[in-house]
Scaffold this motif. Structure first.
Motif, PDB file in Angstrom:
ATOM      1  N   UNK A 154      -1.892   6.286  17.568  1.00  0.00           N
ATOM      2  CA  UNK A 154      -0.325   5.764  18.286  1.00  0.00           C
ATOM      3  C   UNK A 154       0.250   4.505  17.232  1.00  0.00           C
ATOM      4  N   UNK A 155      -0.768   3.855  16.560  1.00  0.00           N
ATOM      5  CA  UNK A 155      -0.171   3.000  15.523  1.00  0.00           C
ATOM      6  C   UNK A 155      -1.159   2.984  14.248  1.00  0.00           C
ATOM      7  N   UNK A 156      -0.648   3.157  13.060  1.00  0.00           N
ATOM      8  CA  UNK A 156      -1.464   2.985  11.774  1.00  0.00           C
ATOM      9  C   UNK A 156      -0.766   1.872  11.026  1.00  0.00           C
ATOM     10  N   UNK A 157      -1.995   1.042  10.579  1.00  0.00           N
ATOM     11  CA  UNK A 157      -1.484   0.127   9.494  1.00  0.00           C
ATOM     12  C   UNK A 157      -2.015   0.223   7.994  1.00  0.00           C
ATOM     13  N   UNK A 158      -1.327   0.633   7.134  1.00  0.00           N
ATOM     14  CA  UNK A 158      -1.565   0.808   5.892  1.00  0.00           C
ATOM     15  C   UNK A 158      -1.368  -0.112   5.213  1.00  0.00           C
ATOM     16  N   UNK A 159      -2.399  -0.899   4.078  1.00  0.00           N
ATOM     17  CA  UNK A 159      -2.102  -1.719   3.378  1.00  0.00           C
ATOM     18  C   UNK A 159      -2.005  -0.960   1.930  1.00  0.00           C
ATOM     19  N   UNK A 160      -0.929  -1.437   1.047  1.00  0.00           N
ATOM     20  CA  UNK A 160      -0.552  -1.019  -0.167  1.00  0.00           C
ATOM     21  C   UNK A 160      -0.667  -2.152  -1.424  1.00  0.00           C
ATOM     22  N   UNK A 161      -1.427  -1.836  -2.230  1.00  0.00           N
ATOM     23  CA  UNK A 161      -1.697  -3.059  -3.243  1.00  0.00           C
ATOM     24  C   UNK A 161      -1.042  -2.119  -4.847  1.00  0.00           C
ATOM     25  N   UNK A 162      -1.008  -3.086  -5.689  1.00  0.00           N
ATOM     26  CA  UNK A 162      -0.725  -2.907  -7.006  1.00  0.00           C
ATOM     27  C   UNK A 162      -1.147  -3.853  -8.236  1.00  0.00           C
ATOM     28  N   UNK A 163      -1.653  -3.195  -9.285  1.00  0.00           N
ATOM     29  CA  UNK A 163      -1.854  -4.226 -10.270  1.00  0.00           C
ATOM     30  C   UNK A 163      -1.023  -3.886 -11.490  1.00  0.00           C
ATOM     31  N   UNK A 164      -0.234  -2.737 -11.591  1.00  0.00           N
ATOM     32  CA  UNK A 164       0.614  -2.317 -12.680  1.00  0.00           C
ATOM     33  C   UNK A 164       1.842  -1.797 -12.250  1.00  0.00           C
ATOM     34  N   UNK A 165       2.921  -1.591 -13.050  1.00  0.00           N
ATOM     35  CA  UNK A 165       4.243  -1.088 -12.604  1.00  0.00           C
ATOM     36  C   UNK A 165       3.921   0.364 -12.211  1.00  0.00           C
ATOM     37  N   UNK A 166       4.826   0.842 -10.947  1.00  0.00           N
ATOM     38  CA  UNK A 166       4.638   2.222 -10.799  1.00  0.00           C
ATOM     39  C   UNK A 166       3.667   2.497  -9.660  1.00  0.00           C
ATOM     40  N   UNK A 167       2.891   1.774  -9.131  1.00  0.00           N
ATOM     41  CA  UNK A 167       1.839   2.036  -8.401  1.00  0.00           C
ATOM     42  C   UNK A 167       2.222   2.038  -6.751  1.00  0.00           C
ATOM     43  N   UNK A 168       3.190   1.405  -6.495  1.00  0.00           N
ATOM     44  CA  UNK A 168       3.339   1.242  -5.181  1.00  0.00           C
ATOM     45  C   UNK A 168       4.298   2.410  -4.578  1.00  0.00           C
ATOM     46  N   UNK A 169       5.290   2.850  -4.947  1.00  0.00           N
ATOM     47  CA  UNK A 169       6.061   3.957  -4.797  1.00  0.00           C
ATOM     48  C   UNK A 169       5.409   5.267  -4.272  1.00  0.00           C
ATOM     49  N   UNK A 170       4.593   5.626  -5.228  1.00  0.00           N
ATOM     50  CA  UNK A 170       3.901   7.230  -4.772  1.00  0.00           C
ATOM     51  C   UNK A 170       2.888   6.868  -3.384  1.00  0.00           C
ATOM     52  N   UNK A 171       2.234   5.704  -3.497  1.00  0.00           N
ATOM     53  CA  UNK A 171       1.632   5.449  -2.218  1.00  0.00           C
ATOM     54  C   UNK A 171       2.225   5.317  -0.929  1.00  0.00           C
ATOM     55  N   UNK A 172       3.520   4.659  -1.081  1.00  0.00           N
ATOM     56  CA  UNK A 172       4.464   4.512   0.047  1.00  0.00           C
ATOM     57  C   UNK A 172       4.793   5.814   0.563  1.00  0.00           C
ATOM     58  N   UNK A 173       5.212   6.717  -0.489  1.00  0.00           N
ATOM     59  CA  UNK A 173       5.630   8.084  -0.026  1.00  0.00           C
ATOM     60  C   UNK A 173       4.666   8.916   0.602  1.00  0.00           C
ATOM     61  N   UNK A 174       3.442   8.553   0.044  1.00  0.00           N
ATOM     62  CA  UNK A 174       2.399   9.148   0.910  1.00  0.00           C
ATOM     63  C   UNK A 174       2.088   8.624   2.028  1.00  0.00           C
ATOM     64  N   UNK A 175       2.175   7.311   2.374  1.00  0.00           N
ATOM     65  CA  UNK A 175       2.057   6.751   3.783  1.00  0.00           C
ATOM     66  C   UNK A 175       3.215   7.130   4.816  1.00  0.00           C
ATOM     67  N   UNK A 176       4.334   7.145   4.267  1.00  0.00           N
ATOM     68  CA  UNK A 176       5.542   7.472   4.886  1.00  0.00           C
ATOM     69  C   UNK A 176       5.688   6.648   6.128  1.00  0.00           C
ATOM     70  N   UNK A 177       5.837   5.137   5.859  1.00  0.00           N
ATOM     71  CA  UNK A 177       5.915   4.505   7.063  1.00  0.00           C
ATOM     72  C   UNK A 177       7.187   4.459   7.806  1.00  0.00           C
ATOM     73  N   UNK A 178       7.003   3.951   9.145  1.00  0.00           N
ATOM     74  CA  UNK A 178       8.448   3.687   9.640  1.00  0.00           C
ATOM     75  C   UNK A 178       8.843   2.330   9.480  1.00  0.00           C
ATOM     76  N   UNK A 179       8.136   1.246   9.122  1.00  0.00           N
ATOM     77  CA  UNK A 179       8.301  -0.195   9.125  1.00  0.00           C
ATOM     78  C   UNK A 179       7.486  -0.450   7.638  1.00  0.00           C
TER      79      UNK A 179
END
Length: 461
Positions: A154-179
């Protein structure tokens, strides 16, 4: 419960199945693998293919591999793919696609894991909840979390981190969050970005993965807040600000005996909740979490009540009574923002001498020495009795402190840990904080050994 059948996993990854199987979990570690898991033979510090036979012997239902290891039985259940990491990403993408609940993604320079755990605890009783383990927030942690997600979540909480530029967007597109929520933006991994604005843009990239119309929950009280708002606007997100000036904001926060009672205004609703910590930075993150949960359709009043069961994770600000002292174990990570918050928490606790034991803050870029020196001027320092330091960067802080506040300095945390009997005394309130790679957790371990304490849980690395 069957999480994936061999047919489903093969369809998701495009792989070849050697024989039919059904799995109940997904694992990358033979030390924690459970019977019925799918073992993922990732190539990391060591090649996971070297552990396939061991995983199957421990009861793994199958293994995801790019080649058949020589020591594996001919009739072993395998899912063979060209690239294991790419296949894991595909499995995570399929796991996300079949789930019809709400997804909340969390990033930030400080507090990702503790905030993710707040969200998990706050949602108790509001359906089936799925969240990342520990700090599984990178290029394999996010797809692994999604691959482990039951279809009826019903609810998923996904943590997304980064160390270098360009890491967050592909992970966010994979997770496809509503919020998507950003806890804060601070000087962490600054050497990879050059300026705080670069970090803010990278954090703001999380909004590019939002399902539309998605909600961006952003901190309102930062110099880079306008930049975060621009990132959200560019992604077409509904913006919800939290902070002293936000539509989600604390109305009052009263601390007593290491706990805090909070009254907050969350998107037009007044909510009372309690937190088992004296840290005001946790209060603000809790306000942001409640805003994110409200945006995801959760019952915010029930979430506030459930938050009373939350405690800071070990190594991230948990307070414990330890053989005559009170210890704040915040040894997992450090940067100027989180160190300032840790010092503020220390001075809020009363009853004894306040002692800070600090390791280097790492990955801060060319101004790192000055950033360490500047901590001597932190507002909380005037109320701290003694500061011990470890590491070449913390030497700058040690030298900048007045002699009355200057404790011992060591070249590394191991040397300081060896002197632990001289660092604190009965009745002290002690903060231990430093970047993970500074290994200042050795001081925490030495304190526990010498004071004959059993840690209140397994340290989360």
């Amino acid at each position: 419960m069957t999480l994936w059948t061999s047919q489903d996993a093969a369809a998701a990854t495009g792989g070849r199945v050697t024989r039919d199987f059904a799995i109940g979990g997904v694992s990358i570690d033979t030390r924690t693998i459970q019977p019925g898991d799918l073992f993922i033979a990732l190539q990391a510090a060591r090649d996971g293919h070297d552990f396939v036979a061991q995983a199957l012997a421990k009861g793994a239902a199958a293994a995801l591999v790019s080649r058949v290891p020589e020591d594996v039985a001919e009739d072993a259940a395998l899912l063979v793919v060209p690239d294991v990491l790419v296949a894991l990403e595909a499995l995570g993408r399929a796991g996300r696609a079949r789930m019809s609940g709400k997804v909340i993604a969390i990033t930030g320079s400080v507090g990702k894991t503790s905030t993710k755990e707040m969200a998990r605890v706050a949602l108790a009783g509001q359906g089936k909840i799925h969240a990342a383990e520990a700090s599984y927030n990178n290029h394999w942690g996010v797809p692994l979390t999604l691959a482990r997600m039951p279809a009826d979540t019903d609810f998923a909480i996904i943590e997304i981190g980064m160390n270098h530029p360009g890491e967050i967007e592909p992970l966010a597109r994979l997770a496809r969050p509503h919020v998507a929520m950003i806890t804060t933006v601070a000087a962490a991994h600054l050497e990879a970005f050059g300026a705080i604005e670069g970090i803010a843009r990278e954090k703001g990239a999380i909004f590019r993965g939002l399902i539309q119309p998605g909600t961006a929950v952003i901190p309102e009280d930062l110099a880079v807040t306008p930049l975060l708002r621009d990132c959200a606007d560019e992604s077409g997100a509904i913006v919800v600000g939290f902070g002293q000036q936000g539509v989600a904001r604390p109305l009052k926060a009263e601390t007593a005996d290491g706990a805090t009672h909070v009254r907050a205004r969350i998107l037009g609703e007044t909510v009372d909740f309690d937190l088992g910590t004296a840290g005001t930075h946790f209060v603000m993150n809790a306000v942001g979490v409640l805003a994110a949960l409200a945006a995801a359709g959760a019952d915010v009043a029930a979430a506030g009540k459930a938050l009373s069961a939350w405690q800071p994770p070990l190594g991230r600000g948990a307070v414990e009574e330890l053989g005559g002292i009170r210890l704040i174990d915040d040894a997992y990570n450090s940067n100027p923002t989180s160190l300032s918050a840790g010092l503020a928490t220390l001075v809020r606790l009363t009853g004894g001498r306040r002692v800070a034991i600090l390791g280097d803050m790492l990955e801060l870029g060319p101004e790192e020495i000055e950033m360490h020196r500047a901590m001597a001027e932190d507002a909380a320092m005037a109320e701290i009795d003694l500061v011990h330091t470890a590491g070449p960067l913390m030497k700058a802080l040690h030298d900048a402190l007045p002699p009355t506040r200057r404790g011992q300095h060591a070249e590394n945390a191991a040397d300081l840990a060896a002197r632990v009997g001289d660092l604190v005394a009965a009745g002290d309130i002690v903060l231990v904080k430093g970047s993970k790679s500074s290994k200042v957790s050795a001081v925490v371990d030495a304190l526990r050994r010498t004071r004959q304490s059993t840690p209140p849980g397994e340290r989360k690395e």
